[in-house]
Design a protein around this motif. Structure first.
Motif, PDB file in Angstrom:
ATOM      1  N   ARG B  70     -15.632  12.571  -5.117  1.00 18.73           N
ATOM      2  CA  ARG B  70     -14.217  12.506  -5.506  1.00 18.73           C
ATOM      3  C   ARG B  70     -13.888  11.128  -6.069  1.00 18.73           C
ATOM      4  NH1 ARG B  70     -10.779  16.999  -3.239  1.00 18.73           N
ATOM      5  NH2 ARG B  70     -12.258  18.139  -1.966  1.00 18.73           N
ATOM      6  N   GLY B  71     -13.301  11.119  -7.250  1.00 22.81           N
ATOM      7  CA  GLY B  71     -12.801   9.871  -7.830  1.00 22.81           C
ATOM      8  C   GLY B  71     -11.352   9.671  -7.405  1.00 22.81           C
ATOM      9  N   TYR B  72     -10.522   9.190  -8.331  1.00 19.12           N
ATOM     10  CA  TYR B  72      -9.108   9.012  -8.012  1.00 19.12           C
ATOM     11  C   TYR B  72      -8.532  10.296  -7.428  1.00 19.12           C
ATOM     12  CZ  TYR B  72      -8.990   4.754 -10.904  1.00 19.12           C
ATOM     13  OH  TYR B  72      -9.193   3.506 -11.412  1.00 19.12           O
ATOM     14  N   GLY B  73      -7.852  10.184  -6.318  1.00 13.41           N
ATOM     15  CA  GLY B  73      -7.137  11.322  -5.760  1.00 13.41           C
ATOM     16  C   GLY B  73      -5.700  11.272  -6.243  1.00 13.41           C
ATOM     17  N   PRO B  74      -4.911  12.272  -5.855  1.00 10.77           N
ATOM     18  CA  PRO B  74      -3.481  12.203  -6.194  1.00 10.77           C
ATOM     19  C   PRO B  74      -2.867  10.968  -5.516  1.00 10.77           C
ATOM     20  CG  PRO B  74      -4.105  14.341  -5.239  1.00 10.77           C
ATOM     21  CD  PRO B  74      -5.265  13.440  -5.054  1.00 10.77           C
ATOM     22  N   ASP B  75      -1.985  10.254  -6.242  1.00 10.82           N
ATOM     23  CA  ASP B  75      -1.358   9.041  -5.671  1.00 10.82           C
ATOM     24  C   ASP B  75      -0.799   9.289  -4.280  1.00 10.82           C
ATOM     25  OD1 ASP B  75      -1.712   7.670  -8.066  1.00 10.82           O
ATOM     26  OD2 ASP B  75       0.265   8.238  -8.834  1.00 10.82           O
ATOM     27  N   ASN B  76      -0.227  10.471  -4.079  1.00 10.84           N
ATOM     28  CA  ASN B  76       0.547  10.703  -2.859  1.00 10.84           C
ATOM     29  C   ASN B  76      -0.153  11.561  -1.827  1.00 10.84           C
ATOM     30  OD1 ASN B  76       2.615   9.117  -3.905  1.00 10.84           O
ATOM     31  ND2 ASN B  76       3.267  10.843  -5.160  1.00 10.84           N
ATOM     32  N   GLY B  77      -1.460  11.751  -2.027  1.00 14.87           N
ATOM     33  CA  GLY B  77      -2.225  12.456  -1.006  1.00 14.87           C
ATOM     34  C   GLY B  77      -2.742  13.797  -1.483  1.00 14.87           C
ATOM     35  N   TYR B  78      -3.856  14.201  -0.906  1.00 15.54           N
ATOM     36  CA  TYR B  78      -4.439  15.501  -1.220  1.00 15.54           C
ATOM     37  C   TYR B  78      -3.608  16.619  -0.590  1.00 15.54           C
ATOM     38  CZ  TYR B  78      -8.715  13.633  -3.255  1.00 15.54           C
ATOM     39  OH  TYR B  78      -9.608  13.021  -4.088  1.00 15.54           O
ATOM     40  N   ASP B  79      -3.604  17.770  -1.251  1.00 11.70           N
ATOM     41  CA  ASP B  79      -2.859  18.922  -0.733  1.00 11.70           C
ATOM     42  C   ASP B  79      -3.286  19.290   0.680  1.00 11.70           C
ATOM     43  OD1 ASP B  79      -1.351  19.100  -2.983  1.00 11.70           O
ATOM     44  OD2 ASP B  79      -2.424  20.807  -3.857  1.00 11.70           O
ATOM     45  N   PHE B  80      -4.597  19.162   0.976  1.00  8.00           N
ATOM     46  CA  PHE B  80      -5.029  19.573   2.320  1.00  8.00           C
ATOM     47  C   PHE B  80      -4.324  18.768   3.402  1.00  8.00           C
ATOM     48  CE2 PHE B  80      -8.465  16.564   0.952  1.00  8.00           C
ATOM     49  CZ  PHE B  80      -8.383  15.617   1.964  1.00  8.00           C
ATOM     50  N   LEU B  81      -4.077  17.483   3.139  1.00 11.49           N
ATOM     51  CA  LEU B  81      -3.403  16.651   4.138  1.00 11.49           C
ATOM     52  C   LEU B  81      -1.892  16.871   4.101  1.00 11.49           C
ATOM     53  CD1 LEU B  81      -3.412  14.575   6.364  1.00 11.49           C
ATOM     54  CD2 LEU B  81      -3.628  12.765   4.659  1.00 11.49           C
ATOM     55  N   LEU B  82      -1.339  17.002   2.904  1.00  7.61           N
ATOM     56  CA  LEU B  82       0.100  17.262   2.776  1.00  7.61           C
ATOM     57  C   LEU B  82       0.470  18.559   3.497  1.00  7.61           C
ATOM     58  CD1 LEU B  82       0.595  16.357  -1.007  1.00  7.61           C
ATOM     59  CD2 LEU B  82       1.146  14.939   0.985  1.00  7.61           C
ATOM     60  N   ASP B  83      -0.389  19.570   3.358  1.00  7.16           N
ATOM     61  CA  ASP B  83      -0.107  20.853   4.017  1.00  7.16           C
ATOM     62  C   ASP B  83      -0.178  20.733   5.537  1.00  7.16           C
ATOM     63  OD1 ASP B  83       0.365  22.038   1.623  1.00  7.16           O
ATOM     64  OD2 ASP B  83      -1.576  23.029   1.458  1.00  7.16           O
ATOM     65  N   ALA B  84      -1.144  19.953   6.015  1.00  3.88           N
ATOM     66  CA  ALA B  84      -1.266  19.773   7.465  1.00  3.88           C
ATOM     67  C   ALA B  84      -0.035  19.048   8.017  1.00  3.88           C
ATOM     68  CB  ALA B  84      -2.538  18.987   7.794  1.00  3.88           C
ATOM     69  N   ILE B  85       0.443  18.062   7.283  1.00  5.36           N
ATOM     70  CA  ILE B  85       1.642  17.322   7.702  1.00  5.36           C
ATOM     71  C   ILE B  85       2.867  18.253   7.666  1.00  5.36           C
ATOM     72  CG2 ILE B  85       3.227  15.459   7.058  1.00  5.36           C
ATOM     73  CD1 ILE B  85       0.671  13.975   5.952  1.00  5.36           C
ATOM     74  N   ARG B  86       2.932  19.028   6.594  1.00  6.79           N
ATOM     75  CA  ARG B  86       4.050  19.952   6.433  1.00  6.79           C
ATOM     76  C   ARG B  86       4.102  20.949   7.583  1.00  6.79           C
ATOM     77  NH1 ARG B  86       4.710  23.514   1.035  1.00  6.79           N
ATOM     78  NH2 ARG B  86       2.683  24.212   1.770  1.00  6.79           N
ATOM     79  N   ASP B  87       2.938  21.480   7.965  1.00 10.26           N
ATOM     80  CA  ASP B  87       2.892  22.434   9.075  1.00 10.26           C
ATOM     81  C   ASP B  87       3.318  21.778  10.382  1.00 10.26           C
ATOM     82  OD1 ASP B  87       2.035  24.310   7.303  1.00 10.26           O
ATOM     83  OD2 ASP B  87      -0.073  24.262   7.916  1.00 10.26           O
ATOM     84  N   ASP B  88       2.936  20.522  10.546  1.00 10.29           N
ATOM     85  CA  ASP B  88       3.297  19.802  11.761  1.00 10.29           C
ATOM     86  C   ASP B  88       4.819  19.657  11.854  1.00 10.29           C
ATOM     87  OD1 ASP B  88       2.513  18.223  14.109  1.00 10.29           O
ATOM     88  OD2 ASP B  88       3.339  16.526  12.987  1.00 10.29           O
ATOM     89  N   TYR B  89       5.448  19.324  10.733  1.00  9.06           N
ATOM     90  CA  TYR B  89       6.919  19.245  10.720  1.00  9.06           C
ATOM     91  C   TYR B  89       7.546  20.611  10.997  1.00  9.06           C
ATOM     92  CZ  TYR B  89       7.886  14.422   9.253  1.00  9.06           C
ATOM     93  OH  TYR B  89       8.040  13.069   9.222  1.00  9.06           O
ATOM     94  N   LYS B  90       6.928  21.658  10.445  1.00  5.77           N
ATOM     95  CA  LYS B  90       7.488  22.996  10.578  1.00  5.77           C
ATOM     96  C   LYS B  90       7.576  23.398  12.046  1.00  5.77           C
ATOM     97  CE  LYS B  90       6.385  25.607   7.031  1.00  5.77           C
ATOM     98  NZ  LYS B  90       5.326  26.339   6.296  1.00  5.77           N
ATOM     99  N   GLU B  91       6.592  22.936  12.823  1.00  2.21           N
ATOM    100  CA  GLU B  91       6.607  23.255  14.256  1.00  2.21           C
ATOM    101  C   GLU B  91       7.836  22.709  14.965  1.00  2.21           C
ATOM    102  OE1 GLU B  91       3.008  22.340  16.360  1.00  2.21           O
ATOM    103  OE2 GLU B  91       1.794  23.215  14.766  1.00  2.21           O
ATOM    104  N   ARG B  92       8.422  21.687  14.392  1.00  4.38           N
ATOM    105  CA  ARG B  92       9.655  21.141  14.970  1.00  4.38           C
ATOM    106  C   ARG B  92      10.885  21.610  14.193  1.00  4.38           C
ATOM    107  NH1 ARG B  92       8.908  18.417  19.300  1.00  4.38           N
ATOM    108  NH2 ARG B  92      11.146  18.099  19.333  1.00  4.38           N
ATOM    109  N   GLY B  93      10.688  22.633  13.376  1.00  4.87           N
ATOM    110  CA  GLY B  93      11.815  23.227  12.668  1.00  4.87           C
ATOM    111  C   GLY B  93      12.245  22.488  11.409  1.00  4.87           C
TER     112      GLY B  93
END
Lengths: 402, 402
Positions: B70-93
């Motif tokens: 993998r070379g340059y990734g997306p500036d703001n993070g890979y989707d796999f990590l963004l999705d994991a963070i998003r799911d974590d927030y979802k657990e708290r509504g």
């Protein structure tokens, strides 16, 4: 009511590579069967070398054991990496102390953040064309005035064109911050010792500071070309230098770089080194231990040998592009001491127009020169970072549509 | 002549933890036989959990092979990590979109750099005591005026003391940027939903923006305490949130964090989310792929279980400190929903004086409260991040010198 930083509103459109990505995505969506070859963004494709991989595995293991776990590291890098960098400079006759080297997550971060320590009132000079980060980050800080007719109205543009051999003249209006990048992105050209001495003398005479970007120094093949501005007498009094593992060792996705600020560099009686140390101490918390161990391995005997092989691979690509485009009738520059080839567009057509033509007809992604500044109009940039086969194929395709 | 940013010259002395390190180094040099126990800086000591280690080994291997490099990734993070963070927030509504989350190398970087997108003229409010980065980074940007008699003269300090139960009152002078941190560093106290609702309503009424630091949310044990400001109605219109893997998963030396900026957050008709995206796109190049894979593993079932065990380990330390110091006669706060214990100095002695006493007589390193701001005077902070044995020993030693 919170007020936003209005300078952001002055920025023209989006960041260059975001716009390219947008056009490429649109074309791909409309033509899903076309196989694009990307020689646009300067991103490497060869894997990390075995010495680096081995060092990072070892570091990952250390992080998993209580006895060897590492928490916060020094803001500016571990001694093991600072020493390796120092030794590397020493080989070129440049003596540095550890605390003149600041390890970071990227040269883009450092180039972007360095302005924090300078007053808003400084006048900036950039080569034109130029790496957009120098310009955009200063625009965000409010140093560049307004963007009118495709130019900022409070910046010194130093045109680098075929006509002046891509060597900018000393500016009439004296700038305080002078950005220089050699080997150059985007033109692929280099500066001789004499050229750099001229800049160092100019900066020392006027109290300017040179922000020297040598991210591509590992690509220099000709023997007398300086790899660091600190090879020039007097440079420690007027320059700081950005370096990176991104292109040297394929770290674009691994993230490690460093900035050198000599203690001799003072302005208004204040140490620039100390200002940056304070900036980083407050707004940065160091680079991942694992990544620093990987970076250290680049400097080992094995690491050097292996990364030099990777660079030779890219040099071969550069030659293929350079010679292929020449044969096809284009006028080309760079590609000897740099991974970039800078080509004049045929028949004076615009650079975005040529970009679109190559995208649609040859299915090759390049970078339009105008994206690097007004004097980039009429050129495109190609990079040597692709695969060997893909690069040959791209050159053939470009030649076929000319 | 280049002009430096004069605001740096106004900063008092050195960064808090640099000064502590200096005093500790001096004492150690003079007393090489003394074995210090460090409960000062908030740095973790437990190794990374097996799930993270495994994920990083896998990612290192991928970086060594051409097919998976993998070379340059997306500036703001890979989707796999963004999705994991998003799911974590979802657990708290809390529902978020991917592009409302910005992965970075650290909450310190984000807290320090966020000011780039706001005008210099904004009035800043901070709790007092407070994490020094909020204050120092704004001082560097010229927002805080001058430092006179131990205080900046253009900032709203919101005292948090024993007397007001460490809950700051709504300020009389309306600030534009309000920094809140819960669980709090340094006091270890938390905010209820009612308290946060009061702040959200206040910010929405006045057009202020809340910069919410929830780096310690993983340490919350009580059920009704919010983990995110976005659990509060109306917060998406007035707040952004900093989070980090540093304390949650022991990433202080591995480096990964994220900032959430909802699209609803606008000021003067401008999207704060878009400003930050542009800032990061220009001055940041993403987090190491290897580190992002490690961070992703924190959210797996295994990763969660393992990191919760680590947090339980630190909670046990917190209890030992809290109860031990209480038994020794000190008045203590925090340590229930946070890794920090905030203790009143005995007999009203100064916090640096108590720091020095504990360093010299008990050989225990703490953090003097005054380093966190004027209202921190008269307190010290202890952290629960040490080893179990060392923590017990430290508490015994402190008790013995009181």
């Amino acid at each position: 009511m919170l007020k936003i930083n209005d300078n952001f509103q002055k920025l023209p459109g989006s960041y260059l590579f975001t716009e390219i990505a947008r056009r490429v995505a649109k074309y791909s969506a409309e033509n899903p069967d076309k196989k694009l070859i990307k020689l646009g963004i300067g991103d490497v494709t060869r894997p990390l070398v075995p010495a680096v991989i081995e060092a990072m595995h070892k570091a990952v293991d250390e992080m998993g054991r209580e006895e060897t776990f590492r928490g916060y590291g020094p803001d500016n890098g571990y001694d093991f990496l600072l020493d390796a960098i120092r030794d590397d400079y020493k080989e070129r006759g440049v003596c540095l102390e550890r605390d003149e080297i600041f390890v970071s997550d990227g040269a883009k971060s450092d180039c972007g953040n360095i302005g924090d320590i300078f007053a808003k009132e400084n006048l900036v000079a950039v080569c034109d064309p130029v790496y957009p980060v120098y310009v955009d980050s200063n625009a965000m800080a409010g140093r560049l005035g307004d963007y009118v007719d495709g130019k900022w109205n409070n910046i010194v543009y130093m045109p680098c064109t075929m006509e002046n051999g891509f060597e900018p003249a000393l500016p009439d209006r004296v700038p305080d911050m002078i950005y220089l990048c050699y080997p150059n992105n985007p033109t692929g050209m280099v500066a001789t010792k004499e050229t750099l001495k001229k800049w160092v003398d100019y900066a020392n005479e006027h109290g300017s500071v040179i922000l020297y970007d040598s991210a591509y120094e590992a690509f220099i093949t000709e023997p007398d070309i300086p790899h660091s501005i600190f090879e020039i007498e007097g440079a420690k009094n007027c320059a700081l230098e950005f370096r990176s593992f991104s292109k040297t060792a394929g770290f674009t996705g691994t993230r490690c770089a460093y900035t050198v600020i000599p203690k001799e560099l003072e302005r208004g009686g204040v140490s620039v080194n100390k200002l940056w140390a304070r900036r980083q101490g407050t707004k940065f918390n160091g680079v991942s231990y694992i990544v620093q161990r990987g970076a250290e391995a680049v400097f080992t005997a094995e690491g050097r040998k292996q990364t030099q092989e990777t660079i030779a691979f890219y040099h071969k690509n550069a030659e293929v592009i350079r010679e292929g485009l020449k044969s096809a009738g284009l006028t080309v520059f760079g590609g000897v001491n740099a991974p970039y080839i800078w080509a004049k567009t045929p028949n004076g057509i615009g650079s975005w127009e040529f970009f679109d033509k190559l995208l649609r007809e040859a299915n090759v992604v390049t970078t339009p020169g105008e994206g690097f500044g007004p004097s980039g109009e009429g050129y495109i940039r190609l990079t040597a970072f692709g695969g060997a086969e893909a690069t040959c194929e791209a050159v053939k395709r470009v030649a076929s549509v000319l």
